[in-house]
Design an enzyme around this catalytic site. Structure first.
Site, PDB file in Angstrom:
ATOM      1  N   LYS A  50     -31.037  -0.532  -6.037  1.00 38.65           N
ATOM      2  CA  LYS A  50     -30.087  -1.715  -5.314  1.00 38.65           C
ATOM      3  C   LYS A  50     -30.313  -3.187  -5.708  1.00 38.65           C
ATOM      4  CE  LYS A  50     -30.514   1.076  -0.991  1.00 38.65           C
ATOM      5  NZ  LYS A  50     -31.098   1.121   0.055  1.00 38.65           N
ATOM      6  N   GLN A  94     -35.350  -1.725   4.284  1.00 33.74           N
ATOM      7  CA  GLN A  94     -35.546  -0.093   3.760  1.00 33.74           C
ATOM      8  C   GLN A  94     -36.189   0.666   4.608  1.00 33.74           C
ATOM      9  OE1 GLN A  94     -34.127   0.788   0.678  1.00 33.74           O
ATOM     10  NE2 GLN A  94     -34.778   2.910   1.469  1.00 33.74           N
ATOM     11  N   ASP A 117     -26.455  -2.464   6.169  1.00 36.30           N
ATOM     12  CA  ASP A 117     -26.622  -1.139   6.159  1.00 36.30           C
ATOM     13  C   ASP A 117     -25.788  -0.590   7.396  1.00 36.30           C
ATOM     14  OD1 ASP A 117     -28.231   0.157   4.677  1.00 36.30           O
ATOM     15  OD2 ASP A 117     -30.035  -0.241   5.494  1.00 36.30           O
TER      16      ASP A 117
END
Ligand code: NAP
Length: 280
Positions: A50, A94, A117
């Site tokens: 990412k 994460q 997210d």
């Protein structure tokens, strides 16, 4: 008949080009911060890919790496600091977090306007209410693949297998928003085959190798493979290889949804920055 391959790379490159052109026209590059706790190899690799794409398209980005034994209070303090920092546009923690850290309070703490997210309950509520919020990346990526390859959603019968907050539920909400008729199947669904066979579009997000067999797929259907399993050291999806002989279009695994998920992180960061900073 062999199904058309819905290539994640093609869709991801198109998104990256669009995002980088847009970033080049902004007064300052949006700023994305990754928070990784511990050294879980999958998490290290996800954050790296990412972060690489973020740099490639011209985002400012950095990764805060916290030790695996970081306590809940320290992690939450880190998030509060990032929330307070007006120069941070996107925060991505994460997952999964190493035990005994608790994800839920961390995700709720992230400023919903920086929640690239899309997991914060405010963003979840906005998604189901049809309001403008940040939407999780894998579901957004699935829609981007369908749109890129011209697969219509309006009026289509969509069966989603898997009902997680990460993939199943939000992709069902997005399809509903686009006027599909959605069935959300899961481990207690009676006659899963019948639900899948009824679908024009199948989205398999379970994590069981080959769960969706050729006998479950309607000829000419579009099949999106999200599940990831490792079999004999190889990455495979939820969709059995024989499905390629029945369906009209299938996403490969690997090479499909995962690549587009990564692209959606940068698109969401651009979106978060535009909303926060009042850019058109
Ligand atoms: P999850 O939270 O474990 O959810 C799995 C879902 O599958 C659950 O809803 C479960 O039902 C359902 N399920 C389990 N066994 C089933 C069966 N035999 N028949 C029908 N449904 C069944 O997983 P997740 O986070 O959604 O992830 C799903 C998969 O996608 C994983 O393999 C993950 O690694 C992968 N993934 C891929 C990407 C990508 O970009 N490609 C992104 C995220 C995740 P219940 O709710 O009834 O337990």
């Amino acid at each position: 008949m062999v199904a058309e391959r819905l290539e994640g790379r093609v869709v991801s490159d198109a998104i990256a080009t669009r995002v980088s052109e847009r970033i080049a026209s902004l007064p300052i590059a949006p700023n994305l911060v990754f928070v990784r706790v511990g050294e879980d190899p999958a998490s290290v690799s996800y954050v790296r890919s990412k972060s690489r794409l973020a740099q490639r398209v011209g985002l400012r980005t950095r990764t805060l790496v916290l030790a695996a034994d970081t306590d809940q209070g320290t992690l939450e303090h880190t998030i509060r600091e990032l929330n307070r920092d007006d120069d941070v546009d996107g925060i991505l923690v994460q997952l999964p977090l190493p035990a005994p850290l608790d994800e839920a309070p961390v995700l709720v703490l992230i400023d919903p306007d920086k929640d690239v997210d899309g997991f914060h309950p405010i963003n979840v509520g906005k998604l189901w209410s049809g309001l403008d919020g940040l939407v999780p990346c894998t579901p957004l990526g699935i829609l981007a693949i369908l749109d890129h390859y011209g697969v219509p959603l309006e009026g289509a019968r969509v069966t989603v297998v898997g009902r997680s907050n990460l993939v199943g539920k939000p992709v069902a909400a997005l399809c509903l928003r686009r006027h599909a008729t959605v069935t959300l199947a899961h481990s207690r669904t009676r006659d899963l085959g019948a639900s899948v066979r009824a679908a024009d579009i199948v989205i398999a997000a379970v994590g069981r190798a080959g769960l969706v067999g050729a006998d479950m797929v309607r000829p000419g259907a579009t099949v999106i493979d999200v599940g990831v399993s490792r079999v004999d050291g190889r990455i495979v999806g939820d969709v059995a290889p024989e499905v390629w002989d029945v369906a009209a279009r299938v996403t490969p695994m690997p090479g499909g949804t995962g690549l587009v998920t990564v692209a959606m992180v940068i698109q969401n960061t651009l979106r978060a920055a535009r909303r926060r900073r009042g850019w058109a």
